[in-house]
Structures are given as structure tokens and as C-alpha cells.
Enzyme design. Structure first.
Site, PDB file in Angstrom:
ATOM      1  N   ARG A  80       0.822  -1.208   0.000  1.00 51.39           N
ATOM      2  CA  ARG A  80       0.000   0.000   0.000  1.00 51.39           C
ATOM      3  C   ARG A  80       0.856   1.258   0.000  1.00 51.39           C
ATOM      4  NH1 ARG A  80      -2.158  -4.144   2.689  1.00 51.39           N
ATOM      5  NH2 ARG A  80      -4.362  -4.600   2.291  1.00 51.39           N
ATOM      6  N   HIS A 181       3.086 -12.630  -5.917  1.00 52.01           N
ATOM      7  CA  HIS A 181       2.044 -12.950  -4.942  1.00 52.01           C
ATOM      8  C   HIS A 181       1.676 -14.432  -5.002  1.00 52.01           C
ATOM      9  CE1 HIS A 181      -1.136 -11.907  -2.153  1.00 52.01           C
ATOM     10  NE2 HIS A 181      -0.821 -10.626  -2.249  1.00 52.01           N
ATOM     11  N   ASP A 253      -0.324 -10.553   8.048  1.00 55.23           N
ATOM     12  CA  ASP A 253      -0.247  -9.806   6.785  1.00 55.23           C
ATOM     13  C   ASP A 253       0.880  -8.792   6.935  1.00 55.23           C
ATOM     14  OD1 ASP A 253      -0.720  -8.872   4.268  1.00 55.23           O
ATOM     15  OD2 ASP A 253      -2.590  -7.832   4.731  1.00 55.23           O
ATOM     16  N   GLU A 316       6.135 -13.147   0.006  1.00 54.44           N
ATOM     17  CA  GLU A 316       6.275 -12.058  -0.955  1.00 54.44           C
ATOM     18  C   GLU A 316       7.558 -11.264  -0.672  1.00 54.44           C
ATOM     19  OE1 GLU A 316       2.543  -9.688  -1.319  1.00 54.44           O
ATOM     20  OE2 GLU A 316       1.840 -11.103   0.194  1.00 54.44           O
TER      21      GLU A 316
END
Length: 351
Positions: A80, A181, A253, A316
Site C-alpha cells: 500500500r 504474490h 499480513d 512475498e
């Protein structure tokens, strides 16, 4: 090393082929030019049974309609960008937002939504095969400056390594921080969760998140917390904890800072005791984001089955997310005349 292709679906009235590289050890990788999406990796378990160990949807329509990011190249910037803006060359750049006022995974038309050109290649001695993807991202795409030429190469070797090489250039200063991903489920059965998988990371720090899943800008020590994977432990031990950084998300996450250990090239590993399958990874990037597929999904299926909570786990590799807005998170700005290069290797084996 063998290479084959088959019809996968249609995109904008174009036939999309799925390309598969298969080595003599029974390991194969398959991918399509849409999003440079890895559709599956197949490996044998300790009994010799071959099965797909990654997640992906059943058709290209679901990739387009639901954009789950499964198996895709992510960019121009992974993660983000807070409020969809950052400072560059003394001015504020606004990029397209697609998640609550923030930009997620490159914006509404990220690299995972683009049709890449593809080439195939096999070494003359058969030791490796390659799928080579190219995409030219125009200036202004998703709000980013600079025309970019991007190349991503998937290599499968006879020693069961999947190598991802990224290369890119630009004609104007622009951020670039791609990742892959891929979701692993080493059981080979999407009806099983990954909570019994054992994870080990060469990491002593993680980046805590805000309520919007943005990095706070701090790095915290993992020792004594559920985020400590310096010794292998089950994913469930962390995911099911009541830690205030984990419980609201129902899992992980989070970015983990990779600590390089000189001669030890392995940066982390994932192991499934049931199948005996193991994947080790090494990267030249500073961090790895671990995401544990924290919600069930009913919109689409995988192998005709609903997607359960904790169906997969990502590894990732990338620079720390939102580095553009977080001092100390590193420089991800690519300059004209420079060539961006990065490599991540996933190695498949048995225990």
C-alpha cells in the site's frame, strides 16, 4: 526439460495460452501472459504423488472479475501507498487509489491486470527452461511517472529451483518495488489449511501495521512474540494467538525484515509435515511479507471447491512496503539510465 502449451482462456478476444515447464524430477511450473500469472506449481510428495502446491482460481474470468492476486506479478509498487501520494523530486505525486483512499498493489490497473508478451527458452543442455515476460508500462499508468520497460523471467532448473528475475528501466524518476504474490499450500489439497505448515525466517524484526494495514513506520523485535520464526514453528501457533497485531486481522499480513547471514543463503523455509514437501527461499530484497489468507472466499472456487480460511500462505519478497512515505524503509526510486535488477529463488524439496 520439457515445455508445452495449451489453451487457457480468452482475454479481449485473444486466445491466452498456459505455458508449462517440466523437469525430469517431476516438478513443473505453469503460467499465462495475463498478469504474468503463475497458474500452478506441481511437485511430488514424499510418496511420489504429484499435486499442485500453489493456489489459483479456475479460469481467467475469475482472475479478471475478482482480482485475487493469486500467482501474479505485483507492481509497480507492492503493498500500500498511504493516501495514494508521495514526494518525488520536490513535488507531491498522486497515484490512483483502489483501497480506502490508499493505493494497493500498483493501483486499479496494476501489472497483474496487464497482458504481457511472452517468450519461451530451454537451455541447450536441458538444465533449465524459461518463461520470459515483457510489459511496457506507459507514463501516467495508475498515476506513476515514467515510461517503464519491465521484464520478468521465470526459470525452472533440473535442481528444482524456481528463479524469478526482475529487470526494469525508466525514462523518468519513478518508484518501483515489485513482488510475486504466490500462495503456497504444500499439502497439495486446497481443502486443507496451512496452519500445520512450519515456517522459519531469517528475521529478527517485523513491521507492525495500522488499522488500515499500513506500516506504522516502526520496526519491532520479534523475540518473545508470535512473530518470532527464528526457529521453525507451526503457522497456526502465530495465527491463532491473541496478539493485538494478529487477532484483528485473523492472521498475518506483515512484512518481516530479512537478516542476511553471510554464508547462509537461505532466508526462510516452509515445510508441511504431512506431505514432506518443503520450499526454501532466498532473495536480494530486504523483506518478505507473510500473508496467511485470513478469510474464506465464496465468490470463486479453486479446483471446484470453496476457498477456505488459511488456504494458503505467501512469501512475498520485496523492499519494505510504503517505503516512499516511511523514513528508514529504504529507497525504491528508479532513476533514468539505471537498470533495476532483483532475484528471488524458491527451491523445492522433501524431508
Amino acid at each position: 526439460m520439457k515445455i508445452s502449451s495449451d489453451f487457457y482462456g480468452k482475454y479481449e478476444n485473444k486466445d491466452i495460452k498456459e505455458y508449462t515447464l517440466t523437469n525430469t524430477q517431476g516438478v513443473s511450473i505453469s503460467a499465462i501472459p495475463f498478469g504474468a500469472v503463475l497458474t500452478k506449481i506441481v511437485t511430488p510428495d514424499k510418496r511420489g504423488n504429484r499435486a499442485a502446491i500453489t493456489l489459483n482460481v479456475d479460469n481467467i474470468e475469475d482472475m479478471i472479475n475478482y482480482r485475487p492476486f493469486y500467482g501474479a506479478v505485483i507492481g509497480r509498487t507492492a503493498g500500500r501507498i498511504a493516501q495514494g501520494k508521495f514526494q518525488l523530486s520536490g513535488r507531491t505525486v498522486h497515484v490512483d487509489t483502489n483501497e480506502g483512499g490508499n493505493q494497493l498493489h500498483g493501483g486499479p490497473q496494476g501489472l497483474d491486470t496487464q497482458l504481457w508478451a511472452i517468450e519461451t527458452e530451454v537451455e541447450a543442455d536441458g538444465s533449465a527452461g524459461r518463461l520470459i515476460f515483457r510489459y511496457n508500462s506507459p507514463a501516467g499508468e495508475n498515476g506513476f511517472p515514467g515510461n517503464m520497460e519491465i521484464k520478468v523471467t521465470y526459470t525452472l532448473t533440473e535442481t528444482n529451483d524456481w528463479i524469478i528475475d526482475y529487470s526494469a528501466s525508466t525514462d523518468a524518476r519513478t518508484p518501483f518495488n515489485p513482488t510475486h504474490h504466490v500462495y503456497f499450500n504444500l499439502t497439495g489439497d486446497v481443502s486443507q489449511s496451512v496452519l500445520n505448515h512450519e515456517l522459519k525466517l531469517n528475521s529478527q524484526q517485523f513491521a507492525p501495521l495500522t488499522q488500515d494495514n499500513l506500516p506504522t513506520g516502526k520496526l519491532e523485535n520479534t523475540e518473545g512474540t508470535p512473530f518470532d520464526f527464528s526457529e521453525a514453528k507451526s503457522v497456526g501457533e502465530a495465527v491463532l494467538s491473541a496478539h493485538p497485531q494478529i487477532k484483528p486481522l485473523n492472521g498475518l499480513d506483515h512484512p518481516f525484515v530479512i537478516k542476511k547471514n553471510g554464508k547462509n543463503k537461505v532466508d526462510g523455509s516452509l515445510y508441511d509435515p504431512m506431505s514432506g514437501r518443503e520450499v526454501q527461499f532466498q532473495t536480494d530484497r530486504d523483506s518478505v511479507v507473510i500473508f496467511t489468507h485470513n478469510e474464506a472466499i465464496n465468490d470463486f472456487s479453486i479446483e471446484g471447491r470453496p476457498v477456505r480460511q488459511y488456504a494458503g500462505i505467501t512469501l512475498e519478497t520485496q523492499q519494505l512496503p510504503d517505503a516512499l512515505n516511511q523514513p528508514g524503509f529504504g529507497n525504491i526510486v528508479l532513476e533514468p539510465g539505471e537498470t533495476y535488477q532483483s532475484r528471488t529463488i524458491y527451491s523445492f524439496g522433501l524431508r
